[in-house]
Motif scaffolding. Structure first.
Motif, mmCIF file in Angstrom:
data_model
loop_
_atom_site.group_PDB
_atom_site.id
_atom_site.type_symbol
_atom_site.label_atom_id
_atom_site.label_comp_id
_atom_site.label_asym_id
_atom_site.label_seq_id
_atom_site.Cartn_x
_atom_site.Cartn_y
_atom_site.Cartn_z
ATOM 1 N N ILE A 110 41.900 45.922 30.047
ATOM 2 C CA ILE A 110 41.899 45.341 31.353
ATOM 3 C C ILE A 110 41.518 46.574 32.445
ATOM 4 C CG2 ILE A 110 43.043 43.979 33.209
ATOM 5 C CD1 ILE A 110 44.879 43.044 30.988
ATOM 6 N N ASN A 111 40.537 46.500 33.269
ATOM 7 C CA ASN A 111 40.253 47.439 34.258
ATOM 8 C C ASN A 111 40.889 46.942 35.379
ATOM 9 O OD1 ASN A 111 38.628 48.677 32.319
ATOM 10 N ND2 ASN A 111 36.734 47.344 33.170
ATOM 11 N N ALA A 112 40.351 46.535 36.554
ATOM 12 C CA ALA A 112 41.002 46.144 37.795
ATOM 13 C C ALA A 112 41.823 44.853 37.540
ATOM 14 C CB ALA A 112 39.937 46.013 38.950
ATOM 15 N N MET A 113 43.035 44.836 38.212
ATOM 16 C CA MET A 113 43.716 43.673 38.600
ATOM 17 C C MET A 113 43.829 43.351 39.952
ATOM 18 S SD MET A 113 46.701 43.433 35.550
ATOM 19 C CE MET A 113 46.918 41.795 35.564
ATOM 20 N N VAL A 114 43.509 42.404 40.396
ATOM 21 C CA VAL A 114 43.359 41.999 41.685
ATOM 22 C C VAL A 114 44.042 40.640 42.340
ATOM 23 C CG1 VAL A 114 41.507 41.949 43.829
ATOM 24 C CG2 VAL A 114 41.174 43.021 41.504
ATOM 25 N N TRP A 115 44.634 40.747 43.258
ATOM 26 C CA TRP A 115 45.214 39.392 44.147
ATOM 27 C C TRP A 115 44.399 38.790 45.396
ATOM 28 C CZ3 TRP A 115 49.198 36.658 41.897
ATOM 29 C CH2 TRP A 115 50.070 37.276 41.110
ATOM 30 N N TYR A 116 43.889 37.736 45.030
ATOM 31 C CA TYR A 116 43.469 36.968 46.190
ATOM 32 C C TYR A 116 44.343 36.099 46.882
ATOM 33 C CZ TYR A 116 38.906 39.033 44.703
ATOM 34 O OH TYR A 116 37.846 39.813 44.345
ATOM 35 N N ARG A 117 43.942 35.386 47.995
ATOM 36 C CA ARG A 117 44.596 34.091 48.508
ATOM 37 C C ARG A 117 43.644 33.354 49.434
ATOM 38 N NH1 ARG A 117 48.565 37.341 53.092
ATOM 39 N NH2 ARG A 117 46.946 37.810 54.591
ATOM 40 N N GLN A 118 43.990 32.291 49.351
ATOM 41 C CA GLN A 118 43.284 31.259 50.217
ATOM 42 C C GLN A 118 44.193 30.303 50.939
ATOM 43 O OE1 GLN A 118 40.170 29.243 47.818
ATOM 44 N NE2 GLN A 118 39.014 28.593 49.824
ATOM 45 N N ALA A 119 43.998 30.435 52.286
ATOM 46 C CA ALA A 119 44.902 29.453 53.258
ATOM 47 C C ALA A 119 43.996 28.201 53.366
ATOM 48 C CB ALA A 119 45.265 30.154 54.202
ATOM 49 N N PRO A 120 44.495 26.972 53.661
ATOM 50 C CA PRO A 120 43.845 25.665 53.811
ATOM 51 C C PRO A 120 42.751 26.039 54.958
ATOM 52 C CG PRO A 120 46.315 25.499 53.784
ATOM 53 C CD PRO A 120 46.097 26.765 53.868
ATOM 54 N N GLY A 121 41.604 25.799 54.886
ATOM 55 C CA GLY A 121 40.546 25.733 55.923
ATOM 56 C C GLY A 121 39.832 27.071 55.990
#
Length: 121
Positions: free
Chosen positions: A31-42
């Motif tokens: 496993i190279n990079a581990m990343v967290w993303y987020r998405q809010a409504p709209g």
């Protein structure tokens, strides 16, 4: 096949804390990079934090000083400790990882299903 499963989301009051975890399983060579993303409504999905295989981290300006990303390479797990949460942190949080499934394969990005984080009083 590779699976990423997030856990730890939920409802928390402003100022509170949550710890998200991401467990990778299946056919994994590295496993190279581990990343967290987020998405809010709209809104568009945004990068929250990332960590390289060697432990180098980067954060979105909006979470610096409040969130801490970490990983356990032996367990193929990543974590996101979120402190001093604000209502604007409310979103679905996704874990992603750049994974090689064998020594000869190319690196592919795999995604979890997402976990809801709601910050509200």
């Amino acid at each position: 096949q590779v699976q990423l499963v997030e856990s730890g989301g939920g409802l928390v009051q402003p100022g509170g804390s949550l710890r998200l975890s991401c467990a990778a399983s299946g056919s994994i060579f590295s496993i190279n990079a581990m990343v967290w993303y987020r998405q809010a409504p709209g809104k568009q999905r945004e990068l929250v934090a990332g960590i390289s295989s060697g432990g180098i981290t980067n954060y979105a300006d909006s979470v610096k000083g409040r969130f801490t990303i970490s990983r356990d390479n032996a367990k193929n797990m990543g974590n996101l400790q979120m402190n001093s949460l604000k209502p604007e942190d409310t979103a679905v949080y996704y874990c992603a990882a750049d994974i090689k499934q064998s020594s000869s394969s190319t690196t592919g990005r795999f995604w979890g299903q997402g976990t809801q984080v709601t910050v509200s009083s």
